[in-house]
Design an enzyme around this catalytic site. Structure first.
Site, PDB file in Angstrom:
ATOM      1  N   LYS A  80      12.608  12.552  12.972  1.00  0.00           N
ATOM      2  CA  LYS A  80      12.200  11.247  12.448  1.00  0.00           C
ATOM      3  C   LYS A  80      12.974  10.963  11.170  1.00  0.00           C
ATOM      4  O   LYS A  80      13.178  11.864  10.340  1.00  0.00           O
ATOM      5  CB  LYS A  80      10.700  11.240  12.137  1.00  0.00           C
ATOM      6  CG  LYS A  80      10.086   9.846  12.107  1.00  0.00           C
ATOM      7  CD  LYS A  80       9.996   9.242  13.491  1.00  0.00           C
ATOM      8  CE  LYS A  80       9.103   8.001  13.515  1.00  0.00           C
ATOM      9  NZ  LYS A  80       9.019   7.423  14.875  1.00  0.00           N
ATOM     10  N   THR A  88       8.285  12.352  17.709  1.00  0.00           N
ATOM     11  CA  THR A  88       8.719  12.026  16.347  1.00  0.00           C
ATOM     12  C   THR A  88       7.605  11.333  15.572  1.00  0.00           C
ATOM     13  O   THR A  88       7.559  11.406  14.344  1.00  0.00           O
ATOM     14  CB  THR A  88       9.974  11.137  16.368  1.00  0.00           C
ATOM     15  OG1 THR A  88       9.676   9.888  16.995  1.00  0.00           O
ATOM     16  CG2 THR A  88      11.111  11.829  17.101  1.00  0.00           C
ATOM     17  N   PHE A 107      45.210   8.596 -15.919  1.00  0.00           N
ATOM     18  CA  PHE A 107      45.701   9.167 -14.664  1.00  0.00           C
ATOM     19  C   PHE A 107      47.219   9.088 -14.688  1.00  0.00           C
ATOM     20  O   PHE A 107      47.806   8.007 -14.572  1.00  0.00           O
ATOM     21  CB  PHE A 107      45.128   8.414 -13.465  1.00  0.00           C
ATOM     22  CG  PHE A 107      45.400   9.100 -12.148  1.00  0.00           C
ATOM     23  CD1 PHE A 107      45.013  10.415 -11.937  1.00  0.00           C
ATOM     24  CD2 PHE A 107      46.041   8.427 -11.121  1.00  0.00           C
ATOM     25  CE1 PHE A 107      45.259  11.050 -10.734  1.00  0.00           C
ATOM     26  CE2 PHE A 107      46.292   9.049  -9.914  1.00  0.00           C
ATOM     27  CZ  PHE A 107      45.900  10.364  -9.718  1.00  0.00           C
ATOM     28  N   ARG A 149      42.130   4.237 -19.442  1.00  0.00           N
ATOM     29  CA  ARG A 149      41.565   3.366 -18.410  1.00  0.00           C
ATOM     30  C   ARG A 149      40.048   3.485 -18.426  1.00  0.00           C
ATOM     31  O   ARG A 149      39.477   4.391 -19.041  1.00  0.00           O
ATOM     32  CB  ARG A 149      42.080   3.767 -17.029  1.00  0.00           C
ATOM     33  CG  ARG A 149      41.637   5.172 -16.623  1.00  0.00           C
ATOM     34  CD  ARG A 149      41.954   5.499 -15.180  1.00  0.00           C
ATOM     35  NE  ARG A 149      41.466   6.839 -14.818  1.00  0.00           N
ATOM     36  CZ  ARG A 149      41.441   7.322 -13.587  1.00  0.00           C
ATOM     37  NH1 ARG A 149      41.878   6.580 -12.581  1.00  0.00           N
ATOM     38  NH2 ARG A 149      40.982   8.537 -13.342  1.00  0.00           N
ATOM     39  N   VAL A 158      39.476  12.366 -12.095  1.00  0.00           N
ATOM     40  CA  VAL A 158      38.131  12.654 -11.591  1.00  0.00           C
ATOM     41  C   VAL A 158      38.052  14.106 -11.129  1.00  0.00           C
ATOM     42  O   VAL A 158      37.048  14.795 -11.333  1.00  0.00           O
ATOM     43  CB  VAL A 158      37.773  11.689 -10.442  1.00  0.00           C
ATOM     44  CG1 VAL A 158      36.433  12.068  -9.821  1.00  0.00           C
ATOM     45  CG2 VAL A 158      37.727  10.252 -10.947  1.00  0.00           C
ATOM     46  N   GLN A 159      39.139  14.599 -10.534  1.00  0.00           N
ATOM     47  CA  GLN A 159      39.153  15.982 -10.051  1.00  0.00           C
ATOM     48  C   GLN A 159      38.894  16.969 -11.189  1.00  0.00           C
ATOM     49  O   GLN A 159      38.103  17.917 -11.041  1.00  0.00           O
ATOM     50  CB  GLN A 159      40.505  16.288  -9.390  1.00  0.00           C
ATOM     51  CG  GLN A 159      40.727  15.601  -8.050  1.00  0.00           C
ATOM     52  CD  GLN A 159      41.362  14.225  -8.171  1.00  0.00           C
ATOM     53  OE1 GLN A 159      41.209  13.552  -9.191  1.00  0.00           O
ATOM     54  NE2 GLN A 159      42.068  13.807  -7.130  1.00  0.00           N
ATOM     55  N   ASN A 162      35.740   6.173  -6.746  1.00  0.00           N
ATOM     56  CA  ASN A 162      36.218   5.385  -7.878  1.00  0.00           C
ATOM     57  C   ASN A 162      35.651   3.970  -7.791  1.00  0.00           C
ATOM     58  O   ASN A 162      35.711   3.339  -6.733  1.00  0.00           O
ATOM     59  CB  ASN A 162      37.746   5.297  -7.876  1.00  0.00           C
ATOM     60  CG  ASN A 162      38.392   6.514  -8.503  1.00  0.00           C
ATOM     61  OD1 ASN A 162      37.880   7.052  -9.468  1.00  0.00           O
ATOM     62  ND2 ASN A 162      39.507   6.946  -7.942  1.00  0.00           N
ATOM     63  N   HIS A 167      36.562   0.565  -9.314  1.00  0.00           N
ATOM     64  CA  HIS A 167      37.761   0.085 -10.000  1.00  0.00           C
ATOM     65  C   HIS A 167      37.492  -1.180 -10.816  1.00  0.00           C
ATOM     66  O   HIS A 167      36.803  -2.099 -10.363  1.00  0.00           O
ATOM     67  CB  HIS A 167      38.870  -0.207  -8.984  1.00  0.00           C
ATOM     68  CG  HIS A 167      39.370   1.015  -8.283  1.00  0.00           C
ATOM     69  ND1 HIS A 167      40.001   2.039  -8.934  1.00  0.00           N
ATOM     70  CD2 HIS A 167      39.322   1.375  -6.973  1.00  0.00           C
ATOM     71  CE1 HIS A 167      40.336   2.979  -8.072  1.00  0.00           C
ATOM     72  NE2 HIS A 167      39.928   2.602  -6.875  1.00  0.00           N
TER      73      HIS A 167
END
Length: 301
Positions: free
Chosen positions: A15, A60, A162, A179, A230-231, A257, A259
């Site tokens: 369910k 269910t 970046f 950024r 971000v990594q 991301n 943007h």
């Protein structure tokens, strides 16, 4: 036509989207838990597919009603323990069921503050993401338990860049050392198999992970911390979580991301200059970064 060309593979059923509200009224200061539940059963259900035989099927609807009944019988908090009790209850009542997986999500609510005092029974929709847990209880085997949160929307307006990436014939992305970094964090951690369901303070662990995520993402309040990608930010958060919380085996992140692109006032017939103040919000193709940070074997804390 016979079945000589096909056989049934892996299967389960259950369910989804079972929504319920549990109000705790044991004191004048009430607590609320607005929940969404999901359940899946594994077992000898092959004949329901291959022979139209439903004799082994737990409906269910029964699984849905179990959420309601057990929310009355057992405290919802911590969710991890409650989910394990649901699984054990299902296996105890139906001896042929081999495993039960339960997922719970808790929608955040916060107390209203009136004249500087927390209200006893009035709440407002909260922030800070949606907490969840997933628990698989098997008749033969250890309990598998994960917890996490999702939809934690965060943004930093500087101290993010970046640069240094591959630029081939199709690359149009300009390199930048400053950024806006914005994302909705999905974070899920896996508990060690020997975690104690009866004594572990799961709520404190979740609060600690949330605090580590915010602190590592943001840095010091006055100057922040630089993120080169971000990594890199994901890995730093994961390292801190594994270092600080011994009950966790690994921690997984999914960060899309969100943007924002600066408006180009040079196209306008004005003398306006955009000093990183006005941005277009872009909804469309976006980066998606996923990673799991894993504790090293025999790592010492």
């Amino acid at each position: 036509m016979g079945d000589d060309y096909a056989t049934l593979g892996e299967n389960d059923y259950g369910k989804t989207n079972v929504r319920f509200l549990r109000v705790v009224r044991e004191t004048p200061k009430h607590e609320v838990y607005e929940m969404t539940g999901y359940s899946l059963l594994e077992g000898p259900f092959d004949r329901s597919y291959t022979h139209a035989d439903n004799s082994a099927i737990v409906p269910t609807e029964t699984q849905k009603n179990t959420f309601y009944a057990l929310s009355k019988k057992y405290p919802i908090d911590p969710m991890e323990r409650w989910a394990s009790l649901y699984g054990r209850d299902m296996l105890a009542r139906h001896e042929h069921v081999q495993a039960c997986t339960v997922k719970l999500e808790r929608n955040p609510f916060e107390r209203v503050v009136v004249d500087g005092k927390e209200h006893n029974h009035v709440f407002k929709a909260g922030s800070g993401g949606v907490r969840f847990t997933t628990c698989r209880v098997a008749r033969n085997g250890p309990v598998k338990l994960t917890s996490g949160f999702k939809d934690l929307h965060v943004m930093k307006t500087t101290q993010s860049g970046f640069e240094g990436y591959i630029q081939d014939d199709y690359t149009t992305l300009p390199s930048t050392g400053d950024r806006i970094l914005s994302t909705k964090i999905f974070c899920e951690w896996t508990f060690k198999e020997n975690v104690r369901l009866d004594t572990t303070n799961f709520s404190k662990i979740a609060d600690n992970v949330m605090e580590l995520v915010i602190k590592t993402f943001a840095g010091p309040a006055d100057k922040g911390v630089y993120s080169s990608s971000v990594q890199q930010t994901i890995y730093e958060i994961g390292k801190q979580a594994l270092k600080s919380i011994p009950e966790i085996e690994n921690i997984r992140f999914v960060l899309p991301n969100i943007h924002y692109y600066p408006v180009n006032f040079k196209d306008f017939k004005t003398d306006l200059v955009n000093n990183g103040e006005v941005f277009l919000t872009f909804e469309g193709a976006a980066g998606l970064i996923r990673a799991t940070v894993v504790r090293k074997p025999n790592a010492k804390l």
